[in-house]
Design a protein around this motif. Structure first.
Motif, PDB file in Angstrom:
ATOM      1  N   LEU A  96       0.851  -1.139  -0.007  1.00 54.43           N
ATOM      2  CA  LEU A  96       0.201  -0.113  -0.022  1.00 54.43           C
ATOM      3  C   LEU A  96       0.780   1.147  -0.012  1.00 54.43           C
ATOM      4  O   LEU A  96       0.555   2.319   0.774  1.00 54.43           O
ATOM      5  CB  LEU A  96      -0.861  -0.149   1.014  1.00 54.43           C
ATOM      6  N   SER A  97       1.651   1.208  -0.976  1.00 51.88           N
ATOM      7  CA  SER A  97       2.704   2.520  -1.313  1.00 51.88           C
ATOM      8  C   SER A  97       1.867   3.372  -2.467  1.00 51.88           C
ATOM      9  O   SER A  97       1.456   2.710  -3.279  1.00 51.88           O
ATOM     10  CB  SER A  97       3.958   2.374  -1.579  1.00 51.88           C
ATOM     11  N   PRO A  98       1.771   4.618  -2.467  1.00 50.24           N
ATOM     12  CA  PRO A  98       1.215   5.267  -3.338  1.00 50.24           C
ATOM     13  C   PRO A  98       1.824   5.093  -4.516  1.00 50.24           C
ATOM     14  O   PRO A  98       1.264   5.003  -5.757  1.00 50.24           O
ATOM     15  CB  PRO A  98       1.467   6.943  -2.910  1.00 50.24           C
ATOM     16  N   ALA A  99       3.107   4.899  -4.754  1.00 47.33           N
ATOM     17  CA  ALA A  99       3.816   4.270  -5.737  1.00 47.33           C
ATOM     18  C   ALA A  99       3.394   3.307  -6.550  1.00 47.33           C
ATOM     19  O   ALA A  99       3.367   3.138  -7.829  1.00 47.33           O
ATOM     20  CB  ALA A  99       5.354   4.221  -5.425  1.00 47.33           C
ATOM     21  N   TRP A 100       2.715   2.438  -5.922  1.00 46.69           N
ATOM     22  CA  TRP A 100       2.241   1.103  -6.568  1.00 46.69           C
ATOM     23  C   TRP A 100       0.669   1.193  -6.376  1.00 46.69           C
ATOM     24  O   TRP A 100       0.066   0.689  -7.540  1.00 46.69           O
ATOM     25  CB  TRP A 100       2.714   0.050  -5.549  1.00 46.69           C
ATOM     26  N   THR A 101      -0.041   1.444  -5.594  1.00 47.64           N
ATOM     27  CA  THR A 101      -1.546   1.992  -5.824  1.00 47.64           C
ATOM     28  C   THR A 101      -1.960   2.671  -6.859  1.00 47.64           C
ATOM     29  O   THR A 101      -2.720   2.368  -7.824  1.00 47.64           O
ATOM     30  CB  THR A 101      -2.238   2.139  -4.290  1.00 47.64           C
ATOM     31  N   ILE A 102      -1.404   3.871  -6.700  1.00 50.19           N
ATOM     32  CA  ILE A 102      -1.926   4.930  -7.737  1.00 50.19           C
ATOM     33  C   ILE A 102      -0.962   4.539  -8.972  1.00 50.19           C
ATOM     34  O   ILE A 102      -1.676   4.866 -10.265  1.00 50.19           O
ATOM     35  CB  ILE A 102      -1.645   6.317  -7.197  1.00 50.19           C
ATOM     36  N   GLY A 103       0.053   4.155  -8.776  1.00 46.76           N
ATOM     37  CA  GLY A 103       0.996   3.849 -10.217  1.00 46.76           C
ATOM     38  C   GLY A 103       0.294   2.747 -10.809  1.00 46.76           C
ATOM     39  O   GLY A 103       0.232   2.926 -12.120  1.00 46.76           O
ATOM     40  N   LEU A 104      -0.272   1.722 -10.298  1.00 39.65           N
ATOM     41  CA  LEU A 104      -0.800   0.803 -11.112  1.00 39.65           C
ATOM     42  C   LEU A 104      -2.198   1.299 -11.851  1.00 39.65           C
ATOM     43  O   LEU A 104      -2.418   0.913 -12.961  1.00 39.65           O
ATOM     44  CB  LEU A 104      -1.163  -0.715 -10.322  1.00 39.65           C
ATOM     45  N   ALA A 105      -3.080   2.064 -11.030  1.00 36.87           N
ATOM     46  CA  ALA A 105      -3.967   2.769 -11.747  1.00 36.87           C
ATOM     47  C   ALA A 105      -3.578   3.569 -12.986  1.00 36.87           C
ATOM     48  O   ALA A 105      -4.223   3.540 -13.848  1.00 36.87           O
ATOM     49  CB  ALA A 105      -4.790   3.656 -10.683  1.00 36.87           C
ATOM     50  N   PHE A 106      -2.480   4.449 -12.969  1.00 36.72           N
ATOM     51  CA  PHE A 106      -2.078   4.999 -13.955  1.00 36.72           C
ATOM     52  C   PHE A 106      -1.573   4.136 -15.101  1.00 36.72           C
ATOM     53  O   PHE A 106      -2.149   4.456 -16.393  1.00 36.72           O
ATOM     54  CB  PHE A 106      -0.519   5.689 -13.371  1.00 36.72           C
ATOM     55  N   ILE A 107      -1.051   3.297 -14.835  1.00 31.17           N
ATOM     56  CA  ILE A 107      -0.673   2.242 -15.863  1.00 31.17           C
ATOM     57  C   ILE A 107      -1.607   1.679 -16.748  1.00 31.17           C
ATOM     58  O   ILE A 107      -1.954   1.602 -17.838  1.00 31.17           O
ATOM     59  CB  ILE A 107       0.470   0.956 -15.396  1.00 31.17           C
ATOM     60  N   ILE A 108      -2.670   1.278 -15.990  1.00 31.28           N
ATOM     61  CA  ILE A 108      -3.688   0.544 -16.435  1.00 31.28           C
ATOM     62  C   ILE A 108      -4.613   1.334 -17.255  1.00 31.28           C
ATOM     63  O   ILE A 108      -5.154   1.171 -18.278  1.00 31.28           O
ATOM     64  CB  ILE A 108      -4.548  -0.120 -15.445  1.00 31.28           C
ATOM     65  N   PHE A 109      -4.657   2.736 -16.544  1.00 23.43           N
ATOM     66  CA  PHE A 109      -5.605   3.754 -17.453  1.00 23.43           C
ATOM     67  C   PHE A 109      -4.694   3.910 -18.781  1.00 23.43           C
ATOM     68  O   PHE A 109      -5.595   4.040 -19.781  1.00 23.43           O
ATOM     69  CB  PHE A 109      -5.312   5.301 -16.491  1.00 23.43           C
ATOM     70  N   VAL A 110      -3.489   4.189 -18.966  1.00 21.45           N
ATOM     71  CA  VAL A 110      -2.828   4.335 -20.160  1.00 21.45           C
ATOM     72  C   VAL A 110      -2.844   3.378 -21.085  1.00 21.45           C
ATOM     73  O   VAL A 110      -3.191   3.458 -22.133  1.00 21.45           O
ATOM     74  CB  VAL A 110      -1.176   4.679 -19.821  1.00 21.45           C
ATOM     75  N   VAL A 111      -2.661   2.087 -20.591  1.00 20.13           N
ATOM     76  CA  VAL A 111      -2.721   0.997 -21.555  1.00 20.13           C
ATOM     77  C   VAL A 111      -4.302   0.820 -21.942  1.00 20.13           C
ATOM     78  O   VAL A 111      -4.393   0.453 -23.333  1.00 20.13           O
ATOM     79  CB  VAL A 111      -2.375  -0.426 -20.649  1.00 20.13           C
ATOM     80  N   SER A 112      -5.257   0.962 -21.164  1.00 20.94           N
ATOM     81  CA  SER A 112      -6.347   0.912 -21.498  1.00 20.94           C
ATOM     82  C   SER A 112      -6.995   1.979 -22.641  1.00 20.94           C
ATOM     83  O   SER A 112      -7.433   1.566 -23.846  1.00 20.94           O
ATOM     84  CB  SER A 112      -7.546   0.998 -20.458  1.00 20.94           C
ATOM     85  N   GLU A 113      -6.411   2.906 -22.449  1.00 20.57           N
ATOM     86  CA  GLU A 113      -6.709   4.034 -23.568  1.00 20.57           C
ATOM     87  C   GLU A 113      -6.085   3.576 -24.705  1.00 20.57           C
ATOM     88  O   GLU A 113      -6.532   3.883 -26.077  1.00 20.57           O
ATOM     89  CB  GLU A 113      -5.961   5.317 -22.869  1.00 20.57           C
ATOM     90  N   GLN A 114      -4.846   3.203 -24.755  1.00 20.96           N
ATOM     91  CA  GLN A 114      -3.959   2.781 -26.121  1.00 20.96           C
ATOM     92  C   GLN A 114      -4.682   1.640 -26.742  1.00 20.96           C
ATOM     93  O   GLN A 114      -4.807   1.561 -28.018  1.00 20.96           O
ATOM     94  CB  GLN A 114      -2.727   2.536 -25.750  1.00 20.96           C
ATOM     95  N   LEU A 115      -5.304   0.661 -25.912  1.00 16.57           N
ATOM     96  CA  LEU A 115      -6.221  -0.341 -26.581  1.00 16.57           C
ATOM     97  C   LEU A 115      -7.545  -0.091 -26.756  1.00 16.57           C
ATOM     98  O   LEU A 115      -8.106  -0.881 -27.459  1.00 16.57           O
ATOM     99  CB  LEU A 115      -5.954  -1.580 -25.531  1.00 16.57           C
TER     100      LEU A 115
END
Length: 394
Positions: A103-122
């Motif tokens: 539960l570090s912001p680097a991982w919780t918000i970071g994963l949300a960021f990555i999924i958001f970017v990938v989903s937008e690209q797909l």
């Protein structure tokens, strides 16, 4: 306009108390407390801290940080859509079930960021942000990761080392040795702007990072931060403070990368990848360092080492500290737990200890005892079982 904003602040505070993360964090802290108490009773036949110790740390220590972050987020107009905030909450709950060291912001918000970017690209649409700027949303997320990482580091530096739980484990050589485990949950409530509502921009330059919305509302959003660290080779305070300082430095660099994304959007991705990678490196570096070091809390050739101190105990009032070595009690040299408590019984009303402190200097500690309190001095000692020692001597 001032009245409208004050009213919205009150409504935003109310939204905190209907958010599932708020109640989930307290439930999680109680479960963690139950597991810790069971382990402490198994190791020492007593609990060190009570069941609600983790609950007490959730809010008081993080409220001031949340207020400071809220001043920044409201002033800058940090805006995120509700769908994205709900997605971050879902990731937080999943990660906490797997292990709240995640539960570090680097991982919780970071994963949300990555999924958001990938989903937008797909071309997958599961987060609604119609009419909002995609690049500016990424910038906002990166800024929040940087700010919350700094808050995480400050909490670990100031509070993470307090109240660590002692444990007994078996070393590779078969000896019973002590370690300390820091495990904390902090709820950091931060005001964020959401792009729905009746508020209009109070200034022409607000929000600083415009995502294209025209009307706004406020929400006091509960960010849940977790921390777990095992310490075997040194005092908990020393090791955990190093971790806190490293995370603060990583958060500052992440925030600088995120700010650079204001002019070049690619830096938002750089900031998030950097934050997740460095946070993993900080955890791995501590693990690797500890793996190759000798145990600190071990049976001593002279005296008995203090592994833990019970709260509100005579030992606490006498200002004894974890890591100190008691080598004389009431003038009698002690090398085992049995010898230590036998020496205490020589004086039913008063206790005199000669202690080697963590700097290697000798100091004298004394205090009054009450009838029946000898075995309730409140010390947990790093000593080997005496039957094992007798076998080793044979």
């Amino acid at each position: 306009m001032v009245q409208e904003w004050l009213l919205e602040l009150l409504v935003g505070i109310g939204r905190l108390f209907i958010h599932p993360i708020f109640y989930f964090s307290f439930l999680l802290a109680v479960v963690v407390g139950m597991l810790r108490v069971n382990r402490e009773r198994k190791d020492f036949d007593t609990r060190v801290y009570d069941l609600y110790d983790e609950v007490r740390y959730i809010l008081p220590s993080s409220l001031l940080l949340g207020l400071l972050l809220s001043i920044i987020t409201i002033t800058a107009g940090i805006t995120l859509p509700l769908d994205l905030l709900s997605f971050i909450a879902a990731i937080t709950i999943i990660f906490s079930v797997v292990g709240f060291r995640l539960l570090s912001p680097a991982w919780t918000i970071g994963l949300a960021f990555i999924i958001f970017v990938v989903s937008e690209q797909l071309g997958w649409t599961f987060i609604s942000y119609e009419g909002l700027s995609f690049n500016h949303l990424l910038l906002t997320l990166a800024v929040m990761i940087g700010l919350l990482m700094i808050a995480e580091g400050v909490l670990i530096l100031k509070r993470g080392w307090q109240g660590t739980s002692p444990r007994l484990i078996q070393s590779p050589r078969g000896l019973k040795v002590g370690v300390h485990v820091a495990q904390r949950l902090w709820l950091v409530p931060v005001f964020l702007v959401i792009p729905v509502g009746d508020l209009s921009a109070p200034f022409s330059w607000w929000p600083v990072i415009s995502i294209g919305a025209e009307n706004y509302a406020l929400i006091l959003y509960p960010f849940l931060i977790g921390f777990v660290q095992w310490i075997k080779s040194t005092l908990p305070e020393l090791a955990i403070k190093v971790t806190g300082k490293n995370i603060i430095a990583a958060g500052v660099l992440t925030l600088l990368f995120a700010i650079a994304a204001y002019w070049q959007s690619m830096f938002a991705i750089v900031a998030v990848v950097f934050a997740a990678s460095v946070r993993f490196w900080i955890a791995w570096r501590h693990y690797s360092y500890e793996k190759n070091r000798h145990y600190f809390f071990t049976p001593q050739p002279r005296g008995v080492m203090i592994l833990g101190i019970l709260p509100l105990s005579p030992a606490k009032k006498m200002k004894l500290k974890i890591g100190e070595i008691v080598y004389k009690a009431n003038g009698v040299e002690v090398n085992t737990e049995t010898e230590f408590y036998a020496a205490l019984q020589k004086n039913a009303a008063y206790c005199k200890l000669e202690v080697i402190d963590i700097r290697g200097e000798i100091r004298f500690v004394q205090g009054s005892l009450y009838q029946g309190e000898h075995y309730e001095l409140g010390l947990i000692l790093a000593v080997e079982d005496e039957p094992y020692l007798k076998e080793a001597e044979m």
